[in-house]
Design an enzyme around this catalytic site. Sequence first.
Site, PDB file in Angstrom:
ATOM      1  N   TYR A  28      42.797  43.891  43.696  1.00 27.26           N
ATOM      2  CA  TYR A  28      42.852  45.235  44.314  1.00 27.26           C
ATOM      3  C   TYR A  28      42.937  46.335  43.199  1.00 27.26           C
ATOM      4  CZ  TYR A  28      44.055  43.450  48.752  1.00 27.26           C
ATOM      5  OH  TYR A  28      44.204  42.624  49.962  1.00 27.26           O
ATOM      6  N   HIS A  84      44.055  34.091  47.666  1.00 24.28           N
ATOM      7  CA  HIS A  84      43.141  35.191  48.236  1.00 24.28           C
ATOM      8  C   HIS A  84      41.687  34.800  48.677  1.00 24.28           C
ATOM      9  CE1 HIS A  84      42.391  39.950  48.323  1.00 24.28           C
ATOM     10  NE2 HIS A  84      42.468  39.447  49.466  1.00 24.28           N
TER      11      HIS A  84
END
Length: 142
Positions: A28, A84
């Site tokens: 991110y 992730h």
Amino acid sequence: GDVQNATAIWLGPGLEGAGVAIDTAYNYYDADAIAAGIADSGRTRGSIWLTTKVPCSSKESARVHFEEQLAALEVSYVDLALIHWPTGCSDDEIYETWCALEDALSANQTRAIGISNFNETHLDHLAAHEPRMWPPAVNQVE
């Protein structure tokens, strides 16, 4: 910036600041802004639930990604560390990333470890490697 301000408002005083959890990920690229927002909020680290995610990779790369997250977030630990998205990763990469998270848990750099967006097949393949710490604390699904 927007992430810094949003984090400070989310965690800050008043009705707007009712938040207690922050969820981020290595990919991110917002950890620095989140750290600044936490500082701006005036909240202590212990009063916030902090989750981060690392991409699957080699054990060494996963370790580096995780430690970079800790440094960027300006914390010594997170509450939850996740792998992730397993999509596009080999079974070995998933297992090596899990091993890096096991090491982080053993080093008190995270309070729990888990997975994100795993399906039953991904979970079965990871379990077949007979990891040291099992089962995952959570499978966070988008």
